[in-house]
Design an enzyme around this catalytic site. Sequence first.
Site, mmCIF file in Angstrom:
data_model
loop_
_atom_site.group_PDB
_atom_site.id
_atom_site.type_symbol
_atom_site.label_atom_id
_atom_site.label_comp_id
_atom_site.label_asym_id
_atom_site.label_seq_id
_atom_site.Cartn_x
_atom_site.Cartn_y
_atom_site.Cartn_z
ATOM 1 N N LYS A 90 38.567 34.730 29.468
ATOM 2 C CA LYS A 90 37.691 35.894 29.297
ATOM 3 C C LYS A 90 37.997 36.658 28.020
ATOM 4 O O LYS A 90 37.103 37.270 27.438
ATOM 5 C CB LYS A 90 37.765 36.808 30.524
ATOM 6 C CG LYS A 90 37.063 36.189 31.724
ATOM 7 C CD LYS A 90 36.917 37.136 32.875
ATOM 8 C CE LYS A 90 36.181 36.485 34.030
ATOM 9 N NZ LYS A 90 36.304 37.222 35.274
ATOM 10 N N LYS A 97 32.514 25.136 36.172
ATOM 11 C CA LYS A 97 32.491 25.737 37.498
ATOM 12 C C LYS A 97 31.198 26.547 37.649
ATOM 13 O O LYS A 97 30.764 27.173 36.684
ATOM 14 C CB LYS A 97 33.715 26.678 37.560
ATOM 15 C CG LYS A 97 33.916 27.391 38.852
ATOM 16 C CD LYS A 97 35.009 28.439 38.729
ATOM 17 C CE LYS A 97 34.457 29.772 38.272
ATOM 18 N NZ LYS A 97 35.326 30.926 38.486
ATOM 19 N N LYS A 146 28.352 32.984 37.853
ATOM 20 C CA LYS A 146 27.255 33.884 37.487
ATOM 21 C C LYS A 146 27.148 34.016 35.974
ATOM 22 O O LYS A 146 26.072 34.014 35.409
ATOM 23 C CB LYS A 146 27.521 35.274 38.091
ATOM 24 C CG LYS A 146 27.190 35.374 39.567
ATOM 25 C CD LYS A 146 27.890 36.554 40.227
ATOM 26 C CE LYS A 146 29.048 36.107 41.089
ATOM 27 N NZ LYS A 146 29.792 37.144 41.783
HETATM 28 P P1 TYM Z 1 35.043 35.744 42.325
HETATM 29 O O1 TYM Z 1 34.247 36.963 42.567
HETATM 30 O O2 TYM Z 1 34.963 35.089 41.006
HETATM 31 O O3 TYM Z 1 34.719 34.654 43.408
HETATM 32 C C1 TYM Z 1 34.789 34.968 44.785
HETATM 33 C C2 TYM Z 1 35.217 33.750 45.593
HETATM 34 O O4 TYM Z 1 34.331 32.672 45.367
HETATM 35 C C3 TYM Z 1 35.070 31.526 44.927
HETATM 36 N N1 TYM Z 1 34.270 30.812 43.923
HETATM 37 C C4 TYM Z 1 34.105 29.496 43.927
HETATM 38 N N2 TYM Z 1 34.536 28.546 44.775
HETATM 39 C C5 TYM Z 1 34.167 27.260 44.504
HETATM 40 N N3 TYM Z 1 33.398 26.919 43.452
HETATM 41 C C6 TYM Z 1 32.941 27.844 42.582
HETATM 42 N N4 TYM Z 1 32.163 27.486 41.571
HETATM 43 C C7 TYM Z 1 33.290 29.202 42.800
HETATM 44 N N5 TYM Z 1 33.008 30.360 42.158
HETATM 45 C C8 TYM Z 1 33.629 31.333 42.853
HETATM 46 C C9 TYM Z 1 36.341 32.090 44.306
HETATM 47 O O5 TYM Z 1 37.374 31.131 44.300
HETATM 48 C C10 TYM Z 1 36.629 33.265 45.208
HETATM 49 O O6 TYM Z 1 37.315 32.861 46.372
HETATM 50 N N6 TYM Z 1 39.683 37.462 41.608
HETATM 51 C C11 TYM Z 1 38.685 37.156 42.592
HETATM 52 C C12 TYM Z 1 38.278 38.332 43.453
HETATM 53 C C13 TYM Z 1 39.412 39.030 44.131
HETATM 54 C C14 TYM Z 1 40.159 38.540 45.210
HETATM 55 C C15 TYM Z 1 41.086 39.561 45.540
HETATM 56 C C16 TYM Z 1 40.147 37.344 45.917
HETATM 57 C C17 TYM Z 1 39.869 40.261 43.826
HETATM 58 N N7 TYM Z 1 40.857 40.593 44.689
HETATM 59 C C18 TYM Z 1 42.002 39.408 46.563
HETATM 60 C C19 TYM Z 1 41.077 37.194 46.956
HETATM 61 C C20 TYM Z 1 41.980 38.226 47.244
HETATM 62 C C21 TYM Z 1 37.433 36.637 41.883
HETATM 63 O O7 TYM Z 1 37.214 36.855 40.745
HETATM 64 O O8 TYM Z 1 36.582 36.021 42.696
#
Ligand code: TYM
Length: 330
Positions: A112, A192, A195
């Site tokens: 990022k 991957k 969004k």
């Molecule tokens: P985020 O918002 O990017 O994604 C949320 C969840 O969706 C999963 N995910 C995917 N899984 C498979 N294939 C994909 N293409 C894909 N895109 C997204 C992510 O692995 C995630 O489980 N840092 C985290 C948010 C967060 C969080 C936390 C998660 C903040 N605090 C505490 C767990 C515990 C994030 O950016 O997720």
Amino acid sequence: MKRRIFSGIQPTGKLHIGNYLGAIKNWIDLQDDYDCIWGIVDFHSMTVPYDHEGMSSRVLDCAATYLAAGLDPEKCELMIQSRVKEHTELTWILNTVTPISWLERVPTYKDKSKRFSDNVNMGLMDYPVLMAADIILYKAEAVPVGEDQLPHLELTREIVRRFNSTFGDTFPEPKEIVSEGALVRGLDGQAKMSKSLNNCIYIDETPEDIWKKLSTAVTDPQRVRKTDPGDPKVCNIFSLHQLFSSKEDIGYCEHGCKTAGIGCIECKKILAENIAKELAPIREKKTELLHNVDYIKDVLNSGIKYSKKIASKTIEEVYQKIGTTYPFLK
Ligand code: TYM
């Protein structure tokens, strides 16, 4: 007593099938057996440029999607990160035991800071510490996430070890729970699904739009003509079949592709139907829920209340450990 787990999604836009397969579907399976808290992590979504006026509707959309997909407020708690102030308070404390060098090597930070090079802010670097705070504030023992989050979880464990060894045993080291759809690739078949890469099928997409998107999605690049046999192992459409289709459809498409018995269009049509079949009830339920915002509000307020109770207890314990209770003030 049930073991506690926590996970969250950033409200950066509508949720896509990567979020659904990598996270939410797994959360639904876990909600019977664990004490679950599912967050909408709004503060995380501020670490890259974002539309502040749209935040409220994105958070509402995210909550409606959670509920429509099958998270049941009778079995789990839904909350908004910024509404439980202990998340940021604990982040500050954890910052003091987190070397900057640990944060500089985090893959999402590296990625990022390149993609948003004119806005490499402190929050972007500190993002994994806030995530660690999200998890350990509730002393969660496990975190169901997609594969992309594993480096963050590793860092959480390192922070926990550093905190515990400095101040005494306080937090458990959270384990990951990784789902079957742990890494869903986007319609480009390469990166991957994300969004920010504009390569998504959204959870609330209509059957027409699902088909429109799939019809131009990348398949096995070596398969140029319908008469060429293809290799399902390298085809993203086939990976999606494995997550959405029945054994019969998977077998039919695998055999048809390998023998050039069917073309990519037929294979995609079957997939589009299967995705639409799984997502249609969620889309309909979501529309219904968005007409009943009071219900969503009640669910969130109750989850926030539940979370605050645990969070304030943890912070009290942390204050004891770090020496900031100041008995002379009492
Ligand atoms: P985020 O918002 O990017 O994604 C949320 C969840 O969706 C999963 N995910 C995917 N899984 C498979 N294939 C994909 N293409 C894909 N895109 C997204 C992510 O692995 C995630 O489980 N840092 C985290 C948010 C967060 C969080 C936390 C998660 C903040 N605090 C505490 C767990 C515990 C994030 O950016 O997720």
